[in-house]
Design a protein around this motif. Structure first.
Motif, PDB file in Angstrom:
ATOM      1  N   GLN A 140       0.793  -1.221   0.000  1.00 29.45           N
ATOM      2  CA  GLN A 140       0.000   0.000   0.000  1.00 29.45           C
ATOM      3  C   GLN A 140       0.833   1.282   0.000  1.00 29.45           C
ATOM      4  OE1 GLN A 140      -2.597  -0.432   3.384  1.00 29.45           O
ATOM      5  NE2 GLN A 140      -3.524  -2.290   2.556  1.00 29.45           N
ATOM      6  N   HIS A 141       2.144   1.169   0.197  1.00 30.70           N
ATOM      7  CA  HIS A 141       2.997   2.350   0.312  1.00 30.70           C
ATOM      8  C   HIS A 141       4.160   2.330  -0.692  1.00 30.70           C
ATOM      9  CE1 HIS A 141       0.895   2.346   4.201  1.00 30.70           C
ATOM     10  NE2 HIS A 141       1.028   3.657   4.123  1.00 30.70           N
ATOM     11  N   GLN A 142       3.911   1.837  -1.873  1.00 32.50           N
ATOM     12  CA  GLN A 142       4.960   1.811  -2.892  1.00 32.50           C
ATOM     13  C   GLN A 142       5.392   3.237  -3.234  1.00 32.50           C
ATOM     14  OE1 GLN A 142       6.612  -0.975  -4.661  1.00 32.50           O
ATOM     15  NE2 GLN A 142       5.962  -1.622  -2.629  1.00 32.50           N
ATOM     16  N   LEU A 143       6.684   3.412  -3.408  1.00 35.80           N
ATOM     17  CA  LEU A 143       7.260   4.732  -3.680  1.00 35.80           C
ATOM     18  C   LEU A 143       7.785   4.830  -5.099  1.00 35.80           C
ATOM     19  CD1 LEU A 143       9.351   5.123  -0.401  1.00 35.80           C
ATOM     20  CD2 LEU A 143       7.264   6.371  -1.005  1.00 35.80           C
ATOM     21  N   PRO A 144       7.673   6.007  -5.704  1.00 37.84           N
ATOM     22  CA  PRO A 144       8.324   6.221  -6.996  1.00 37.84           C
ATOM     23  C   PRO A 144       9.849   6.158  -6.810  1.00 37.84           C
ATOM     24  CG  PRO A 144       6.820   8.042  -6.459  1.00 37.84           C
ATOM     25  CD  PRO A 144       6.926   7.168  -5.246  1.00 37.84           C
ATOM     26  N   ALA A 145      10.539   5.850  -7.860  1.00 37.12           N
ATOM     27  CA  ALA A 145      11.994   5.681  -7.790  1.00 37.12           C
ATOM     28  C   ALA A 145      12.705   6.911  -7.247  1.00 37.12           C
ATOM     29  CB  ALA A 145      12.540   5.321  -9.165  1.00 37.12           C
ATOM     30  N   GLU A 146      12.180   8.103  -7.534  1.00 35.93           N
ATOM     31  CA  GLU A 146      12.877   9.336  -7.147  1.00 35.93           C
ATOM     32  C   GLU A 146      12.646   9.738  -5.686  1.00 35.93           C
ATOM     33  OE1 GLU A 146       8.907  10.495  -8.901  1.00 35.93           O
ATOM     34  OE2 GLU A 146      10.508   9.144  -9.506  1.00 35.93           O
ATOM     35  N   ILE A 147      11.767   9.059  -4.964  1.00 37.33           N
ATOM     36  CA  ILE A 147      11.491   9.384  -3.562  1.00 37.33           C
ATOM     37  C   ILE A 147      12.302   8.459  -2.660  1.00 37.33           C
ATOM     38  CG2 ILE A 147       9.741   9.539  -1.752  1.00 37.33           C
ATOM     39  CD1 ILE A 147       9.327  11.604  -3.904  1.00 37.33           C
ATOM     40  N   LYS A 148      13.176   9.046  -1.851  1.00 37.79           N
ATOM     41  CA  LYS A 148      13.953   8.261  -0.897  1.00 37.79           C
ATOM     42  C   LYS A 148      13.042   7.761   0.215  1.00 37.79           C
ATOM     43  CE  LYS A 148      18.234  10.764  -1.584  1.00 37.79           C
ATOM     44  NZ  LYS A 148      19.306  11.518  -0.953  1.00 37.79           N
ATOM     45  N   VAL A 149      13.372   6.622   0.772  1.00 39.50           N
ATOM     46  CA  VAL A 149      12.557   6.035   1.829  1.00 39.50           C
ATOM     47  C   VAL A 149      12.396   7.019   2.989  1.00 39.50           C
ATOM     48  CG1 VAL A 149      14.446   4.834   3.028  1.00 39.50           C
ATOM     49  CG2 VAL A 149      12.108   3.945   3.160  1.00 39.50           C
ATOM     50  N   THR A 150      13.417   7.783   3.297  1.00 37.15           N
ATOM     51  CA  THR A 150      13.344   8.726   4.411  1.00 37.15           C
ATOM     52  C   THR A 150      12.534   9.973   4.075  1.00 37.15           C
ATOM     53  OG1 THR A 150      15.466   9.654   3.725  1.00 37.15           O
ATOM     54  CG2 THR A 150      15.499   7.971   5.466  1.00 37.15           C
ATOM     55  N   ALA A 151      12.209  10.176   2.807  1.00 40.62           N
ATOM     56  CA  ALA A 151      11.439  11.346   2.392  1.00 40.62           C
ATOM     57  C   ALA A 151       9.975  11.025   2.146  1.00 40.62           C
ATOM     58  CB  ALA A 151      12.057  11.948   1.133  1.00 40.62           C
ATOM     59  N   ALA A 152       9.569   9.794   2.344  1.00 41.36           N
ATOM     60  CA  ALA A 152       8.174   9.407   2.096  1.00 41.36           C
ATOM     61  C   ALA A 152       7.241  10.181   3.012  1.00 41.36           C
ATOM     62  CB  ALA A 152       8.005   7.908   2.315  1.00 41.36           C
ATOM     63  N   ALA A 153       6.150  10.646   2.448  1.00 37.20           N
ATOM     64  CA  ALA A 153       5.203  11.498   3.175  1.00 37.20           C
ATOM     65  C   ALA A 153       4.462  10.755   4.290  1.00 37.20           C
ATOM     66  CB  ALA A 153       4.194  12.087   2.195  1.00 37.20           C
ATOM     67  N   PHE A 154       4.427   9.436   4.246  1.00 41.66           N
ATOM     68  CA  PHE A 154       3.647   8.698   5.228  1.00 41.66           C
ATOM     69  C   PHE A 154       4.343   8.490   6.569  1.00 41.66           C
ATOM     70  CE2 PHE A 154       5.254   5.712   1.980  1.00 41.66           C
ATOM     71  CZ  PHE A 154       6.141   4.954   2.740  1.00 41.66           C
ATOM     72  N   TRP A 155       5.630   8.838   6.682  1.00 44.27           N
ATOM     73  CA  TRP A 155       6.337   8.687   7.953  1.00 44.27           C
ATOM     74  C   TRP A 155       6.070   9.879   8.860  1.00 44.27           C
ATOM     75  CZ3 TRP A 155       7.357   3.941   7.939  1.00 44.27           C
ATOM     76  CH2 TRP A 155       8.032   3.282   6.920  1.00 44.27           C
ATOM     77  N   ALA A 196      11.922  -2.934  -0.780  1.00 45.51           N
ATOM     78  CA  ALA A 196      10.548  -3.437  -0.874  1.00 45.51           C
ATOM     79  C   ALA A 196       9.569  -2.323  -1.237  1.00 45.51           C
ATOM     80  CB  ALA A 196      10.144  -4.091   0.450  1.00 45.51           C
ATOM     81  N   LEU A 197       9.771  -1.133  -0.663  1.00 45.79           N
ATOM     82  CA  LEU A 197       8.882  -0.009  -0.949  1.00 45.79           C
ATOM     83  C   LEU A 197       9.079   0.542  -2.358  1.00 45.79           C
ATOM     84  CD1 LEU A 197       9.019   1.867   2.472  1.00 45.79           C
ATOM     85  CD2 LEU A 197       7.112   0.538   1.529  1.00 45.79           C
ATOM     86  N   HIS A 198      10.191   0.194  -2.981  1.00 42.08           N
ATOM     87  CA  HIS A 198      10.469   0.623  -4.358  1.00 42.08           C
ATOM     88  C   HIS A 198      10.348  -0.522  -5.360  1.00 42.08           C
ATOM     89  CE1 HIS A 198      12.420   4.083  -2.309  1.00 42.08           C
ATOM     90  NE2 HIS A 198      11.967   4.726  -3.366  1.00 42.08           N
ATOM     91  N   SER A 199       9.798  -1.651  -4.955  1.00 44.49           N
ATOM     92  CA  SER A 199       9.770  -2.820  -5.840  1.00 44.49           C
ATOM     93  C   SER A 199       8.959  -2.576  -7.104  1.00 44.49           C
ATOM     94  CB  SER A 199       9.289  -4.064  -5.102  1.00 44.49           C
ATOM     95  OG  SER A 199       7.969  -3.897  -4.633  1.00 44.49           O
ATOM     96  N   ASP A 200       7.842  -1.856  -7.017  1.00 44.34           N
ATOM     97  CA  ASP A 200       7.068  -1.555  -8.225  1.00 44.34           C
ATOM     98  C   ASP A 200       7.866  -0.670  -9.174  1.00 44.34           C
ATOM     99  OD1 ASP A 200       4.957  -3.035  -7.265  1.00 44.34           O
ATOM    100  OD2 ASP A 200       3.623  -1.328  -6.927  1.00 44.34           O
TER     101      ASP A 200
END
Length: 85
Positions: free
Chosen positions: A30-45, A73-77
Motif C-alpha cells: 500500500q505504500h509503494q514509492l516512486p523511484a525518485e522518492i527516498k525512503v526517508t522522504a516518504a510522506a507517510f512517515w 521493498a517499498l520501491h519494488s514496483d
C-alpha cells in the motif's frame, strides 16, 4: 540504545507499526514509492519514524541493512517498471 535483533518485524515494531507478517506485506503493497522518492522522504512517515530511518542509514549499523531491505521493498514496483522499460 536499541538492543532488539534487527529484522523486519522488529523494525516495524520500532516504527510503531503493526508487525504481523500480513501487516508488513500489506504496508509495503500500500505504500509503494516512486523511484525518485527516498525512503526517508516518504510522506507517510512521522518525524520520529523518519528520524529513526535516517539515523539507522547514516550510522551504518545493523539496522541499516533492514532499513535498506524496507527501502527496496517499498520501491519494488518502481524497480520492476524500470526493468521493463
Amino acid at each position: 540504545m536499541i538492543t532488539t535483533e534487527p529484522n523486519m518485524t522488529n523494525l516495524f515494531l520500532q516504527l510503531g507499526l503493526e508487525a504481523g507478517e500480513n501487516d508488513i506485506r500489506d504496508f509495503i503493497l500500500q505504500h509503494q514509492l516512486p523511484a525518485e522518492i527516498k525512503v526517508t522522504a516518504a510522506a507517510f512517515w512521522s518525524e520520529g519514524q523518519r528520524h529513526f530511518l535516517a539515523e539507522s542509514l547514516k550510522s551504518d549499523n545493523d539496522w541499516a541493512i533492514v532499513v535498506d531491505e524496507l527501502n527496496e521493498a517499498l520501491h519494488s514496483d518502481a524497480s520492476a517498471q524500470a526493468t521493463q522499460a
